[in-house]
Structure formats: C-alpha cells, structure tokens
Motif scaffolding. Structure first.
Motif, PDB file in Angstrom:
ATOM      1  N   ALA A  58       0.749  -1.082   0.026  1.00 41.79           N
ATOM      2  CA  ALA A  58      -0.024   0.098   0.111  1.00 41.79           C
ATOM      3  C   ALA A  58       0.894   1.323   0.066  1.00 41.79           C
ATOM      4  CB  ALA A  58      -0.828  -0.020   1.213  1.00 41.79           C
ATOM      5  N   ALA A  59       1.913   1.233   0.866  1.00 44.32           N
ATOM      6  CA  ALA A  59       2.728   2.409   0.776  1.00 44.32           C
ATOM      7  C   ALA A  59       3.575   2.788  -0.611  1.00 44.32           C
ATOM      8  CB  ALA A  59       3.961   2.265   1.834  1.00 44.32           C
ATOM      9  N   LEU A  60       3.914   1.561  -1.004  1.00 41.81           N
ATOM     10  CA  LEU A  60       4.394   1.643  -2.711  1.00 41.81           C
ATOM     11  C   LEU A  60       3.344   2.181  -3.720  1.00 41.81           C
ATOM     12  CD1 LEU A  60       6.612  -1.607  -2.636  1.00 41.81           C
ATOM     13  CD2 LEU A  60       7.521   0.882  -2.734  1.00 41.81           C
ATOM     14  N   GLN A  61       2.218   1.935  -3.460  1.00 38.65           N
ATOM     15  CA  GLN A  61       1.097   2.483  -4.366  1.00 38.65           C
ATOM     16  C   GLN A  61       0.717   3.778  -3.935  1.00 38.65           C
ATOM     17  OE1 GLN A  61      -0.038   0.810  -6.985  1.00 38.65           O
ATOM     18  NE2 GLN A  61       1.526  -0.618  -6.774  1.00 38.65           N
ATOM     19  N   LYS A  62       1.185   4.382  -2.916  1.00 30.78           N
ATOM     20  CA  LYS A  62       0.703   5.627  -2.243  1.00 30.78           C
ATOM     21  C   LYS A  62      -0.669   5.715  -1.977  1.00 30.78           C
ATOM     22  CE  LYS A  62       4.429   8.188  -4.783  1.00 30.78           C
ATOM     23  NZ  LYS A  62       5.265   6.872  -5.487  1.00 30.78           N
ATOM     24  N   VAL A  63      -1.036   4.586  -1.386  1.00 26.66           N
ATOM     25  CA  VAL A  63      -2.456   4.503  -0.598  1.00 26.66           C
ATOM     26  C   VAL A  63      -2.115   4.298   0.824  1.00 26.66           C
ATOM     27  CG1 VAL A  63      -3.612   4.344  -2.867  1.00 26.66           C
ATOM     28  CG2 VAL A  63      -2.965   2.191  -1.133  1.00 26.66           C
ATOM     29  N   ASP A  64      -3.428   4.505   1.515  1.00 26.33           N
ATOM     30  CA  ASP A  64      -3.139   4.255   3.042  1.00 26.33           C
ATOM     31  C   ASP A  64      -3.705   2.925   3.412  1.00 26.33           C
ATOM     32  OD1 ASP A  64      -1.666   6.812   3.541  1.00 26.33           O
ATOM     33  OD2 ASP A  64      -3.543   7.814   3.648  1.00 26.33           O
ATOM     34  N   LEU A  65      -3.302   2.108   4.026  1.00 29.47           N
ATOM     35  CA  LEU A  65      -3.848   0.878   4.501  1.00 29.47           C
ATOM     36  C   LEU A  65      -4.584   1.367   5.743  1.00 29.47           C
ATOM     37  CD1 LEU A  65      -4.151  -2.076   4.228  1.00 29.47           C
ATOM     38  CD2 LEU A  65      -2.128  -2.443   5.671  1.00 29.47           C
ATOM     39  N   VAL A  66      -5.914   1.016   5.662  1.00 30.32           N
ATOM     40  CA  VAL A  66      -6.804   1.349   6.885  1.00 30.32           C
ATOM     41  C   VAL A  66      -7.115   0.032   7.718  1.00 30.32           C
ATOM     42  CG1 VAL A  66      -9.195   2.191   7.569  1.00 30.32           C
ATOM     43  CG2 VAL A  66      -8.017   3.147   5.403  1.00 30.32           C
ATOM     44  N   ALA A  67      -7.406  -1.101   6.956  1.00 31.07           N
ATOM     45  CA  ALA A  67      -7.706  -2.145   7.624  1.00 31.07           C
ATOM     46  C   ALA A  67      -7.292  -3.469   7.275  1.00 31.07           C
ATOM     47  CB  ALA A  67      -9.229  -2.303   8.262  1.00 31.07           C
ATOM     48  N   CYS A  68      -6.543  -4.479   7.816  1.00 31.74           N
ATOM     49  CA  CYS A  68      -6.358  -5.932   7.424  1.00 31.74           C
ATOM     50  C   CYS A  68      -6.732  -6.682   8.235  1.00 31.74           C
ATOM     51  CB  CYS A  68      -4.622  -5.481   7.369  1.00 31.74           C
ATOM     52  SG  CYS A  68      -4.037  -7.191   6.717  1.00 31.74           S
ATOM     53  N   HIS A  69      -7.326  -7.593   7.613  1.00 32.71           N
ATOM     54  CA  HIS A  69      -8.158  -8.686   8.328  1.00 32.71           C
ATOM     55  C   HIS A  69      -7.634 -10.041   7.602  1.00 32.71           C
ATOM     56  CE1 HIS A  69     -10.294  -5.805  10.545  1.00 32.71           C
ATOM     57  NE2 HIS A  69     -10.942  -5.374   9.546  1.00 32.71           N
ATOM     58  N   PRO A  70      -6.556 -10.710   8.205  1.00 32.75           N
ATOM     59  CA  PRO A  70      -6.356 -11.921   7.682  1.00 32.75           C
ATOM     60  C   PRO A  70      -7.065 -13.174   8.310  1.00 32.75           C
ATOM     61  CG  PRO A  70      -4.419 -11.380   8.994  1.00 32.75           C
ATOM     62  CD  PRO A  70      -5.528 -10.190   8.982  1.00 32.75           C
ATOM     63  N   THR A  71      -7.389 -14.089   7.454  1.00 30.19           N
ATOM     64  CA  THR A  71      -7.806 -15.438   8.065  1.00 30.19           C
ATOM     65  C   THR A  71      -7.184 -16.499   7.394  1.00 30.19           C
ATOM     66  OG1 THR A  71      -9.400 -15.802   6.112  1.00 30.19           O
ATOM     67  CG2 THR A  71     -10.454 -14.466   8.032  1.00 30.19           C
ATOM     68  N   PRO A  72      -7.173 -17.576   7.911  1.00 29.31           N
ATOM     69  CA  PRO A  72      -6.519 -18.825   7.441  1.00 29.31           C
ATOM     70  C   PRO A  72      -6.462 -18.869   5.721  1.00 29.31           C
ATOM     71  CG  PRO A  72      -7.527 -19.688   9.189  1.00 29.31           C
ATOM     72  CD  PRO A  72      -8.079 -18.164   9.161  1.00 29.31           C
ATOM     73  N   THR A  73      -7.685 -18.709   5.321  1.00 31.25           N
ATOM     74  CA  THR A  73      -8.021 -18.837   3.784  1.00 31.25           C
ATOM     75  C   THR A  73      -7.941 -17.451   3.002  1.00 31.25           C
ATOM     76  OG1 THR A  73     -10.107 -18.875   4.303  1.00 31.25           O
ATOM     77  CG2 THR A  73      -9.267 -20.952   4.392  1.00 31.25           C
ATOM     78  N   SER A  74      -7.844 -16.290   3.581  1.00 25.17           N
ATOM     79  CA  SER A  74      -8.042 -15.147   2.671  1.00 25.17           C
ATOM     80  C   SER A  74      -7.606 -13.931   3.563  1.00 25.17           C
ATOM     81  CB  SER A  74      -9.416 -14.890   2.419  1.00 25.17           C
ATOM     82  OG  SER A  74     -10.430 -14.756   3.525  1.00 25.17           O
ATOM     83  N   VAL A  75      -7.360 -13.021   2.972  1.00 22.62           N
ATOM     84  CA  VAL A  75      -6.976 -11.486   3.518  1.00 22.62           C
ATOM     85  C   VAL A  75      -7.968 -10.531   2.651  1.00 22.62           C
ATOM     86  CG1 VAL A  75      -5.142 -10.015   3.566  1.00 22.62           C
ATOM     87  CG2 VAL A  75      -4.497 -12.094   3.529  1.00 22.62           C
ATOM     88  N   THR A  76      -8.571  -9.626   3.797  1.00 21.22           N
ATOM     89  CA  THR A  76      -9.239  -8.631   3.397  1.00 21.22           C
ATOM     90  C   THR A  76      -8.852  -7.346   3.847  1.00 21.22           C
ATOM     91  OG1 THR A  76     -11.304  -9.975   3.781  1.00 21.22           O
ATOM     92  CG2 THR A  76     -11.683  -7.608   3.645  1.00 21.22           C
ATOM     93  N   ILE A  77      -8.556  -6.481   3.004  1.00 24.00           N
ATOM     94  CA  ILE A  77      -7.963  -5.341   3.251  1.00 24.00           C
ATOM     95  C   ILE A  77      -8.800  -4.134   2.961  1.00 24.00           C
ATOM     96  CG2 ILE A  77      -5.410  -6.300   3.205  1.00 24.00           C
ATOM     97  CD1 ILE A  77      -6.737  -3.905   0.182  1.00 24.00           C
ATOM     98  N   GLN A  78      -8.676  -2.813   3.640  1.00 21.08           N
ATOM     99  CA  GLN A  78      -9.462  -1.606   3.127  1.00 21.08           C
ATOM    100  C   GLN A  78      -8.279  -0.526   3.082  1.00 21.08           C
ATOM    101  OE1 GLN A  78     -11.970  -0.139   5.922  1.00 21.08           O
ATOM    102  NE2 GLN A  78     -13.057   1.006   4.565  1.00 21.08           N
ATOM    103  N   VAL A  79      -8.237   0.151   1.796  1.00 18.34           N
ATOM    104  CA  VAL A  79      -7.269   1.160   1.472  1.00 18.34           C
ATOM    105  C   VAL A  79      -7.880   2.612   1.431  1.00 18.34           C
ATOM    106  CG1 VAL A  79      -5.373  -0.341   0.667  1.00 18.34           C
ATOM    107  CG2 VAL A  79      -7.166   0.728  -0.714  1.00 18.34           C
ATOM    108  N   ALA A  80      -7.263   3.506   1.641  1.00 21.02           N
ATOM    109  CA  ALA A  80      -7.855   5.065   1.345  1.00 21.02           C
ATOM    110  C   ALA A  80      -6.654   5.752   0.714  1.00 21.02           C
ATOM    111  CB  ALA A  80      -8.181   5.440   2.751  1.00 21.02           C
TER     112      ALA A  80
END
Length: 153
Positions: free
Chosen positions: A110-132
C-alpha cells in the motif's frame, strides 16, 4: 439592430464563456475522481493479492524475518514491523507471526502504491484489506476508500 439591443452580443458571449468554463471544470473534477477511484481499486487488488500470496507461500515470507524473529521491510526506510499495528513480532509466537506477516506485506505494498492501509483482516484462507486515498481538490479534500479480498493463489 435597434438601440435596445446594443451590447447584447457581449452579454451572450460572456454567458457562453462562463457556461463553457463551468462545463470544463466539471469535466476535470469528474475525470480526477474517476482516475483516483480506478487507481485506488487497482492498488487495493494488488495489496490484497500480495498479502494473500504470503498465505499460500509461507516459505517466501520466512526469508523476510530476521534472526530475532522480527519482520523488517526497507522501503525507503519508512516501514518496519514496529511501525505496524498489532502484536510485537519479536516476542510473539509463531501463530501470531504468521497472522501479522500478510498485514505487514499489505502495508508495504500500500505504501508503494501511495495509498493508506486502513484495515487488514487475515484469515487462514483469505485476506481482506481496506485502503484509502486522500484527494487534493481545490475546494475540498475527500477521502476515497475501497475494500478488496483475496485468497491464496
């Protein structure tokens, strides 16, 4: 042309110029927001896919850990594991370390893409992220957000 109509062409031209400038400003605003939304969606997808890749390939993420067990990322010297929210990686257990690595990778991408990582929710099978993304418009500064989810590849 009668005496009452003198100067009407000037007013009509002025009105047309104001109308065209307003339409141009609206088109520029719309294209700026549209471009930012597409950039944000692309950055969110890339961030989620990168974080999910760490779930699928834990051996690759082990190379990014130091001898003390702390994960460090050197992207222009800005991010380290201690900068990220969550448990202290140097004293955490293996399961907490495995849970933190996808979010650390997501923060780096996210930092490389110049956006802000707001939330990150990893589970054993997936990752859900929110960026701003903060837009710098002349009269307002709206924040666009989007969510992306990815599973291991």
């Amino acid at each position: 042309m009668t005496r009452n109509e003198k100067g009407s062409a000037t007013l009509h031209s002025l009105f047309a110029a104001v109308l065209l400038l307003t339409a141009l400003a609206a088109a520029i605003l719309w294209s700026t927001i549209s471009t930012a939304r597409h950039k944000l969606a692309t950055a969110a997808d890339l961030t989620a896919l990168s974080a999910a890749q760490s779930l699928a390939n834990p051996a690759a993420t082990d190379a990014s850990t130091t001898a003390s067990g702390a994960t460090t990322f050197d992207i222009t010297g800005a991010r380290t594991a201690s900068d990220l929210p969550g448990p202290d990686l140097s004293t955490s257990s293996s399961s907490a370390l495995d849970r933190t690595i996808p979010c650390a990778i997501a923060a780096r991408i996210a930092a490389l893409q110049k956006v802000d990582l707001v939330a990150c929710h990893p589970t054993p099978t997936s990752v859900t992220i929110q960026v701003a993304l903060d837009l710098r418009l002349p009269f307002t500064h709206p924040t666009l957000t989007t969510t992306a989810r990815a599973g291991p590849l």
